[in-house]
Design a protein around this motif. Structure first.
Motif, PDB file in Angstrom:
ATOM      1  N   GLN A   1      26.718  33.590  37.716  1.00 21.80           N
ATOM      2  CA  GLN A   1      26.071  32.276  37.797  1.00 21.80           C
ATOM      3  C   GLN A   1      25.804  31.708  36.394  1.00 21.80           C
ATOM      4  OE1 GLN A   1      23.726  34.641  40.136  1.00 21.80           O
ATOM      5  NE2 GLN A   1      25.665  34.628  41.219  1.00 21.80           N
ATOM      6  N   SER A   2      26.724  31.902  35.491  1.00 23.82           N
ATOM      7  CA  SER A   2      26.575  31.366  34.146  1.00 23.82           C
ATOM      8  C   SER A   2      26.633  29.843  34.196  1.00 23.82           C
ATOM      9  CB  SER A   2      27.699  31.893  33.250  1.00 23.82           C
ATOM     10  OG  SER A   2      28.956  31.382  33.675  1.00 23.82           O
ATOM     11  N   PRO A   3      26.092  29.151  33.181  1.00 24.67           N
ATOM     12  CA  PRO A   3      26.150  27.676  33.178  1.00 24.67           C
ATOM     13  C   PRO A   3      27.580  27.147  33.318  1.00 24.67           C
ATOM     14  CG  PRO A   3      24.622  28.461  31.521  1.00 24.67           C
ATOM     15  CD  PRO A   3      25.293  29.687  32.066  1.00 24.67           C
ATOM     16  N   LYS A   4      28.534  27.819  32.679  1.00 26.86           N
ATOM     17  CA  LYS A   4      29.917  27.363  32.774  1.00 26.86           C
ATOM     18  C   LYS A   4      30.440  27.516  34.192  1.00 26.86           C
ATOM     19  CE  LYS A   4      34.521  27.985  30.797  1.00 26.86           C
ATOM     20  NZ  LYS A   4      35.344  28.728  29.813  1.00 26.86           N
ATOM     21  N   ALA A   5      30.126  28.674  34.817  1.00 23.15           N
ATOM     22  CA  ALA A   5      30.582  28.890  36.188  1.00 23.15           C
ATOM     23  C   ALA A   5      29.961  27.866  37.135  1.00 23.15           C
ATOM     24  CB  ALA A   5      30.244  30.308  36.644  1.00 23.15           C
ATOM     25  N   CYS A   6      28.675  27.556  36.928  1.00 20.89           N
ATOM     26  CA  CYS A   6      28.008  26.552  37.770  1.00 20.89           C
ATOM     27  C   CYS A   6      28.635  25.178  37.579  1.00 20.89           C
ATOM     28  CB  CYS A   6      26.517  26.516  37.446  1.00 20.89           C
ATOM     29  SG  CYS A   6      25.617  28.010  37.923  1.00 20.89           S
ATOM     30  N   ALA A   7      28.976  24.845  36.343  1.00 21.23           N
ATOM     31  CA  ALA A   7      29.617  23.553  36.077  1.00 21.23           C
ATOM     32  C   ALA A   7      30.993  23.482  36.724  1.00 21.23           C
ATOM     33  CB  ALA A   7      29.720  23.342  34.569  1.00 21.23           C
ATOM     34  N   ASN A   8      31.722  24.581  36.689  1.00 26.95           N
ATOM     35  CA  ASN A   8      33.038  24.615  37.331  1.00 26.95           C
ATOM     36  C   ASN A   8      32.919  24.403  38.837  1.00 26.95           C
ATOM     37  OD1 ASN A   8      34.355  25.062  34.922  1.00 26.95           O
ATOM     38  ND2 ASN A   8      34.406  27.294  35.155  1.00 26.95           N
ATOM     39  N   TYR A   9      31.900  25.042  39.442  1.00 28.55           N
ATOM     40  CA  TYR A   9      31.713  24.856  40.882  1.00 28.55           C
ATOM     41  C   TYR A   9      31.370  23.409  41.216  1.00 28.55           C
ATOM     42  CZ  TYR A   9      29.499  24.641  45.411  1.00 28.55           C
ATOM     43  OH  TYR A   9      29.151  24.245  46.676  1.00 28.55           O
ATOM     44  N   SER A  10      30.465  22.800  40.424  1.00 25.24           N
ATOM     45  CA  SER A  10      30.076  21.410  40.687  1.00 25.24           C
ATOM     46  C   SER A  10      31.283  20.490  40.611  1.00 25.24           C
ATOM     47  CB  SER A  10      29.004  20.974  39.687  1.00 25.24           C
ATOM     48  OG  SER A  10      27.829  21.738  39.839  1.00 25.24           O
ATOM     49  N   SER A  11      32.162  20.729  39.663  1.00 23.82           N
ATOM     50  CA  SER A  11      33.375  19.924  39.535  1.00 23.82           C
ATOM     51  C   SER A  11      34.279  20.124  40.741  1.00 23.82           C
ATOM     52  CB  SER A  11      34.107  20.303  38.249  1.00 23.82           C
ATOM     53  OG  SER A  11      35.349  19.625  38.148  1.00 23.82           O
ATOM     54  N   TRP A  12      34.401  21.367  41.174  1.00 24.41           N
ATOM     55  CA  TRP A  12      35.249  21.674  42.338  1.00 24.41           C
ATOM     56  C   TRP A  12      34.712  20.992  43.597  1.00 24.41           C
ATOM     57  CZ3 TRP A  12      34.837  24.196  47.072  1.00 24.41           C
ATOM     58  CH2 TRP A  12      36.031  24.605  47.664  1.00 24.41           C
TER      59      TRP A  12
ATOM     60  N   PRO B   1      47.266  43.643  53.008  1.00 24.78           N
ATOM     61  CA  PRO B   1      48.665  43.196  53.049  1.00 24.78           C
ATOM     62  C   PRO B   1      49.138  42.793  54.433  1.00 24.78           C
ATOM     63  CG  PRO B   1      48.441  45.229  51.796  1.00 24.78           C
ATOM     64  CD  PRO B   1      47.124  44.992  52.460  1.00 24.78           C
ATOM     65  N   GLU B   2      48.628  43.463  55.476  1.00 24.56           N
ATOM     66  CA  GLU B   2      49.148  43.191  56.809  1.00 24.56           C
ATOM     67  C   GLU B   2      48.411  42.067  57.524  1.00 24.56           C
ATOM     68  OE1 GLU B   2      46.099  46.552  57.207  1.00 24.56           O
ATOM     69  OE2 GLU B   2      47.713  45.968  55.836  1.00 24.56           O
ATOM     70  N   ASP B   3      47.568  41.331  56.823  1.00 23.44           N
ATOM     71  CA  ASP B   3      46.808  40.276  57.479  1.00 23.44           C
ATOM     72  C   ASP B   3      46.739  39.055  56.575  1.00 23.44           C
ATOM     73  OD1 ASP B   3      45.363  39.011  59.397  1.00 23.44           O
ATOM     74  OD2 ASP B   3      43.674  40.408  59.394  1.00 23.44           O
ATOM     75  N   VAL B   4      46.293  37.938  57.167  1.00 21.61           N
ATOM     76  CA  VAL B   4      46.083  36.722  56.397  1.00 21.61           C
ATOM     77  C   VAL B   4      44.787  36.879  55.593  1.00 21.61           C
ATOM     78  CG1 VAL B   4      45.671  34.249  56.535  1.00 21.61           C
ATOM     79  CG2 VAL B   4      47.266  35.342  58.127  1.00 21.61           C
ATOM     80  N   ASN B   5      44.824  36.527  54.336  1.00 26.41           N
ATOM     81  CA  ASN B   5      43.659  36.653  53.459  1.00 26.41           C
ATOM     82  C   ASN B   5      43.249  35.269  52.956  1.00 26.41           C
ATOM     83  OD1 ASN B   5      43.439  39.811  52.921  1.00 26.41           O
ATOM     84  ND2 ASN B   5      45.608  39.268  52.873  1.00 26.41           N
ATOM     85  N   LEU B   6      42.313  34.646  53.661  1.00 24.21           N
ATOM     86  CA  LEU B   6      41.840  33.320  53.293  1.00 24.21           C
ATOM     87  C   LEU B   6      40.636  33.443  52.367  1.00 24.21           C
ATOM     88  CD1 LEU B   6      42.038  31.533  56.757  1.00 24.21           C
ATOM     89  CD2 LEU B   6      43.584  31.225  54.822  1.00 24.21           C
ATOM     90  N   ALA B   7      40.610  32.613  51.346  1.00 22.13           N
ATOM     91  CA  ALA B   7      39.505  32.661  50.389  1.00 22.13           C
ATOM     92  C   ALA B   7      39.195  31.261  49.895  1.00 22.13           C
ATOM     93  CB  ALA B   7      39.860  33.557  49.209  1.00 22.13           C
ATOM     94  N   THR B   8      37.948  31.072  49.524  1.00 14.82           N
ATOM     95  CA  THR B   8      37.551  29.837  48.867  1.00 14.82           C
ATOM     96  C   THR B   8      36.416  30.164  47.917  1.00 14.82           C
ATOM     97  OG1 THR B   8      37.111  27.485  49.219  1.00 14.82           O
ATOM     98  CG2 THR B   8      35.833  29.044  50.546  1.00 14.82           C
ATOM     99  N   VAL B   9      35.862  29.149  47.261  1.00 17.30           N
ATOM    100  CA  VAL B   9      34.895  29.398  46.197  1.00 17.30           C
ATOM    101  C   VAL B   9      33.613  30.043  46.742  1.00 17.30           C
ATOM    102  CG1 VAL B   9      33.512  28.338  44.382  1.00 17.30           C
ATOM    103  CG2 VAL B   9      35.809  27.486  44.856  1.00 17.30           C
ATOM    104  N   GLY B  10      33.215  31.137  46.077  1.00 15.70           N
ATOM    105  CA  GLY B  10      31.973  31.818  46.441  1.00 15.70           C
ATOM    106  C   GLY B  10      31.182  32.256  45.224  1.00 15.70           C
ATOM    107  N   GLU B  11      31.532  31.737  44.048  1.00 10.05           N
ATOM    108  CA  GLU B  11      30.831  32.100  42.810  1.00 10.05           C
ATOM    109  C   GLU B  11      30.078  30.901  42.235  1.00 10.05           C
ATOM    110  OE1 GLU B  11      33.026  34.032  39.759  1.00 10.05           O
ATOM    111  OE2 GLU B  11      34.081  35.374  41.138  1.00 10.05           O
TER     112      GLU B  11
END
Length: 941
Positions: free
Chosen positions: A612-623, A812-822
């Motif tokens: 949760q660094s300031p840079k990471a928080c700023a990246n999330y807000s932009s996303w 590997p044998e399944d669908v791996n869906l991901a989105t922002v969680g940081e």
């Protein structure tokens, strides 16, 4: 298609060809299941794999017993298997051809294999005639049932000519009894340490057959005992060795006698010292102790090779029995009966086996992967005050000893003469019945309408056991030796000599082996001839007692998979979609205590501030702003009262006083507190997790109707509570989406079967379920329910799509869906902000009452919100087909398509990174006609 009746003679009564065909079909089904999004087809392939394994195991079992598969049965299964082939040749020729051709392509790439399957087999994406698939599985089920009737797993029901001569089982040594006595005395002799408060010494002793090849020890002299020792319920692994008596050696003339290597050993004066020292400084090591001449010595410790996770509470046999038949297969039952009967033989008339022992004293430890090896331990306090069963029997009956001249009928209570001379053997009879019928003794009595439960005296328990046995023996086949074993246990004459005097300890052990242990060994050997009695301990602990006796993963004693065929089910049998009639693959024992639940990290949020660094928080807000731009372009101008999406959030409740929640009050349509009987009770959030998650749903689906189900406070929720909340959300609230930011590390949680049923109910009604993958990184796989076939599992990334360090490894044998969680920012309860160093800003300040957090817990509501956005888009722009997007496979396909960036875009770190923006490479950066065409094609597929 007429079967070729010559198959029996040509292929050892058909089994060779059938076995080869099953292996190929299993291989193909496994390949297809990993490459299909259609939920029903995935279930079909999973069920097909199960039937292939079950039928193969039946063939192996029949062959091992010396029987030949009847020709008509071989022809029948050959014909049934050939039905799925497109070849017009005979059944035998078709299977032969499949075998030859598949061997040519099985090592090639997926595209070649897919083309081969499409051309040669009548199932797959091009051949999904649902009723034909159902009929095919039904035909395999009927064949399997026919085999069960003709060749029952209980081979004692077969006629004598049905199987070969039973292998001779060597008699065991009785040296273990002396060694066990010596070890107990040596351990208790050094407990008087003078510590304050006084220690509560306890032990958990591994129950072994102690045969030479099982223990690696010479049972005519040396015996090693594996156990866990504790002074404060803080357990330390230990191995206690016993020694042979010194042997006098003579040197030949002119020769020196051989020198024996010296082993350094320290006399143990106070037992607490080595245990406490090992726990503090050498937790990864096993204490090595040795008993010599009645004294306890400490040897050099050795690095532990155990799979046991001592941070997890063990599961008692009683809890397994209370969980029902889920864990008990015929194999595990028979193995357990033999192990427990050996325990009584070795430990009877020793302080290790109290007359009051029961199934609650038999424990099974969990591994770090929450598997439970079939490796029983006996729990006992080492206080040295427990009397052995012979002394206790003497108190009730005086061992049946009296002189004829001293016997006075008027002074002797006739009930005393009914006492069983060996109370511990009465308990064994009770436990044998419990395991055989897979229920506790009291529940068995209630089922048989036998009134039990008087006082706990030996007489009452003996009479209760005898009465229940007589009531249930009609349900036990007369010709199986289990019946003989229990009958002999309860027949008091078995344990007395001709004069009615209780047998001495040596004679008792011989009688226990002949009348109880050997019959149970015979039952096991007849039913599973390839399981060696001489190696039973090693074999048993490679089986996962909690999951249909499948093999323990990465067990040091596990055999290669090819050698375990017929003994242990493959890992995919643990999957929830395997709807095999009459078979359940999971155990749901009652959790031993709350601490084990806490260790599971029920809420999948990451507490480390490094994400949760300031840079990471700023990246999330932009996303997030990029996503909101898409929403404002395609939804906000067109949304109306007639179109909506309903989302249920199952979590710790909601802070209704939070400014963000008050601003969205009109969208909060219903609330229900499942922790209280009053359904209108407050959903106050003492933890903050629920408020944070709900805030994210409003961020990504601001026009959705939100339904709040409070299923937990700060502690983990009960699966039964979650199941009720899901069912209510489906049947009463009629929601489209359910968001679940929590997870269990295993199905072995009391009530999980009800949760599993509720999930299937929601899937049947086309409700989309999203669940957090877990935050165990590469240490563990996905949590439950995210691992279930009918749930969308959500992994976590940073704002650039890079895998979060805490997100589980892609499967590997399944669908791996991901989105922002940081570094995700959302609402935080007002009452939790007071005094918080992170916040408590001035009211009205931007970011007031918010926090930044990380975890798959927070990727989950974001993904659920994106799914709600897609549902809204479909209902606005493709109203005639929008309902199809509530199908899990269609939603996953669309999310995968959104994850593609540019032509032929693939995965990142093994994940499909779901990222919504107006960039040209993104789906929603395209022309609306193109977007509608893509979504329409997915819905039509």
């Amino acid at each position: 298609m007429a079967p070729d009746t010559g198959v029996c003679d040509k292929y050892s009564n058909g089994t060779a060809l059938i076995h080869a065909a099953l292996e190929i079909i299993l291989d193909i089904a496994r390949f297809l299941r990993t490459d299909v999004d259609d939920g029903e087809l995935r279930i079909f392939y999973a069920d097909l794999m199960v039937y292939c394994v079950i039928i193969r195991n039946h063939l192996d079992r029949i062959t091992r017993a010396g029987m030949s598969l009847a020709c008509e049965l071989a022809d029948s299964i050959t014909a049934r298997l050939s039905v799925i082939l497109t070849s017009e040749a005979s059944a035998e020729a078709s299977l032969r051809g499949l075998h030859a051709r598949w061997n040519e392509v099985r090592s090639q790439d997926g595209l070649v294999k897919a083309r081969f399957i499409s051309s040669n087999l009548a199932f797959g994406e091009r051949h999904k005639q649902r009723m034909e698939l159902v009929d095919f599985l039904a035909s395999l089920a009927s064949w399997e049932k026919e085999v069960q009737v003709r060749y029952p797993e209980d081979q004692a029901l077969w006629t004598a000519e049905d199987f070969g001569q039973q292998k001779k089982i060597a008699d065991p040594s009785f040296a273990v009894w002396n060694a066990a006595q010596a070890v107990f005395k040596a351990l208790t002799a050094c407990q008087n340490c003078g510590c304050t408060p006084t220690h509560d010494f306890s032990a958990r002793l591994f129950l072994s057959t102690y045969r030479k090849s099982n223990t690696g020890a010479d049972t005519e002299g040396d015996v090693d005992f594996d156990m866990f020792l504790s002074v404060k319920q803080d357990w330390q692994e230990a191995r206690v060795h016993t020694a042979k008596e010194t042997v006098v050696q003579f040197a030949l003339e002119g020769q020196m006698p051989p020198r024996q290597p010296k082993t350094r050993a320290a006399r143990v004066q106070r037992l607490c010292e080595p245990i406490v020292k090992a726990k503090k400084k050498m937790a990864a090591y096993r204490l090595e102790l040795k008993v010599m001449r009645g004294r306890l010595f400490k040897l050099q410790s050795e690095r532990s090779s155990r799979l046991v996770d001592l941070t997890k509470s063990p599961v008692s046999l009683e809890e397994f029995l209370q969980g029902g038949s889920r864990a008990f297969t015929e194999k595990t039952k028979r193995i357990l009966l033999v192990l427990l009967s050996y325990a009584v033989m070795h430990l009877h008339d020793t302080p290790w086996l109290q007359s009051t022992w029961s199934s609650s004293d038999i424990l099974f430890f969990r591994t770090s992967a929450s598997e439970i090896p079939l490796r029983p331990f006996l729990h006992i306090r080492l206080d040295g005050t427990g009397e052995d069963s012979s002394k206790l029997a003497e108190q009730g009956q005086q061992s049946g000893e009296w002189n004829e001249g001293e016997f006075d009928p008027d002074d002797t209570d006739p009930d005393d003469l009914m006492q069983h001379p060996c109370p511990a053997i009465v308990t064994l009879a009770i436990i044998l019945m419990e395991v055989h019928f897979v229920t506790t003794f009291d529940d068995l009595a209630r089922r048989l309408k036998v009134e039990v439960g008087g006082d706990a005296s030996f007489l009452t328990r003996y009479l209760d056991a005898s009465t229940v046995f007589e009531a249930c023996r009609k349900d036990i086949p007369e010709n199986i030796q289990f019946l003989h074993a229990v009958e002999r246990c309860l027949n008091r004459a078995t344990w007395e000599d001709e004069d009615g005097t209780r047998l001495d300890s040596l004679a008792l052990r011989s009688r226990i082996y002949e009348e109880v242990v050997r019959p149970l060994e015979n039952d096991l050997s007849l039913a599973y001839s390839s399981i060696p009695i001489e190696g039973l301990d090693q074999f048993a602990q490679t089986l996962d007692f909690s999951s249909w006796d499948q093999a323990i993963r990465n067990h040091p004693l596990s055999e290669p998979a090819s050698l375990l065929a017929g003994h242990a089910s493959p890992s995919y049998l643990h999957h929830s979609s395997l709807a095999v009639p009459g078979v359940s693959s999971t155990l749901v024992p009652k959790p031993s205590n709350e601490a084990d639940h806490k260790a599971s990290r029920f809420f999948d949020d990451e507490m480390s501030p490094s994400d949760q660094s300031p840079k990471a928080c700023a990246n999330y807000s932009s996303w997030k702003r990029k996503y909101q731009a898409v929403y404002e372009k395609f939804i906000t101008p067109y949304i109306g009262g007639a179109v909506s999406v309903k989302i249920a959030v199952l979590d710790t409740g909601l802070d209704l006083n939070h400014p963000d929640m008050q601003a969205c009050a009109d969208n909060i349509k219903a609330k229900h507190n499942w922790l209280r009987k009053d359904s209108k009770a407050t959903v106050h959030d003492p933890d903050g997790h629920g408020t944070f998650v709900t805030g994210l749903l409003f961020d990504y689906a601001p026009d959705a109707d939100i339904y709040v189900a409070k299923i937990a406070d700060r502690k983990p929720a009960s699966p039964r509570v979650i199941a009720k909340a899901i069912t209510h959300a489906v049947d009463v609230w009629k929601v489209d989406v359910i968001s679940m930011s929590f997870g269990f590390p295993t199905r072995a949680v009391d009530g999980y079967d009800e949760l599993e049923h509720a999930i299937k109910h929601a899937h049947y009604h086309d409700v989309l379920l999203f669940a957090a993958a877990s935050n165990s990184g590469g240490q563990l796989g996905r949590a439950y329910p995210a691992r279930e076939a009918n749930v969308v599992c959500v992994h976590s990334t940073d704002a650039h799509g890079n895998r979060s360090r805490f997100s589980p490894t892609a499967t590997p044998e399944d669908v791996n869906l991901a989105t922002v969680g940081e570094a995700v920012e959302s609402a935080w309860p007002v009452h939790l902000c007071c005094g918080d160093e992170q916040a408590a800003p001035e009211e009205g300040e931007e970011g007031a009452y918010c926090r930044a957090k990380s975890g798959t817990s927070y990727a989950t509501p974001i993904m659920a919100g994106i799914a709600a956005f897609l549902l809204l888009y479909a209902r606005l722009n493709l109203p005639d087909r929008a309902h199809l997007l509530r199908n899990r496979s269609h939603m996953i396909a669309l999310l995968q398509r959104i994850a593609q960036k540019g032509q032929g875009g693939g995965t990142r770190d093994g994940y499909h990174f779901v990222d919504v923006s107006l960039y040209n490479d993104s789906l929603f950066g395209k022309d609306k006609v193109y977007i509608d065409q893509i979504i329409g094609d997915i819905l039509n597929s």
